[in-house]
Design an enzyme around this catalytic site. Sequence first.
Site, short mmCIF file in Angstrom:
data_model
loop_
_atom_site.label_atom_id
_atom_site.label_comp_id
_atom_site.label_asym_id
_atom_site.label_seq_id
_atom_site.Cartn_x
_atom_site.Cartn_y
_atom_site.Cartn_z
N SER A 1 0.82 -1.21 0.00
CA SER A 1 0.00 0.00 0.00
C SER A 1 0.85 1.26 0.00
O SER A 1 0.72 2.11 -0.88
CB SER A 1 -0.97 -0.01 1.18
OG SER A 1 -0.25 -0.08 2.40
N ASP A 2 1.72 1.42 0.96
CA ASP A 2 2.60 2.59 1.00
C ASP A 2 4.06 2.15 1.12
O ASP A 2 4.89 2.82 1.70
CB ASP A 2 2.22 3.55 2.13
CG ASP A 2 2.30 2.92 3.50
OD1 ASP A 2 2.52 1.69 3.60
OD2 ASP A 2 2.14 3.66 4.50
#
Length: 181
Positions: free
Chosen positions: A99-100
């Site tokens: 995701s990040d």
Amino acid sequence: EMLADHAAAAIENARMFERATNDPLTGLPNSSYFLLQVSKSMREASVTSATGILLVDVDAFKRVNQAAGAEAGDRALVDIANTLQDIARADGLVARYGSDKFAILLPPENGASIAVRLRDVAERVRAAIATKTYHGVHLSVCIGGISYPGPRVEGAPDLVSLADDLLGKARSRGIGEVEIR
């Protein structure tokens, strides 16, 4: 007509390959493609021409989504991806790993110390992301990196796992930390 059919099939195959190997948001290679490239680099690596990977995790990224919504967070991720590509363009492959979380592969290069290359790219990444602010949220990254050959591993997933362990050590010390071996 037959040539046009073959061309259409080739174009469709290329589109399917891109969808299977690229992250739809950032356009970067995805984790599956990254692992394939790490495996290739591991096969090409030697004591005099080592490879290395960096895992880059954006600190407190959820605050961007909380401050301005998921669309703003997505725009920030695209900007971060572009920044990482600009930094590593000459040095290696950048992928979106979660995701990040992003990953950078530095392929073997004769005569260049992988430790120096990993440290250099990590510091440029850390400095570039530290200049970014999205909707009042100032960003930083933690980075874990490892070179190969070095640790005894079965394959690319194991090497990435070791880099993730180093990322965890960096993160445990606080924001903006780097741990490379």
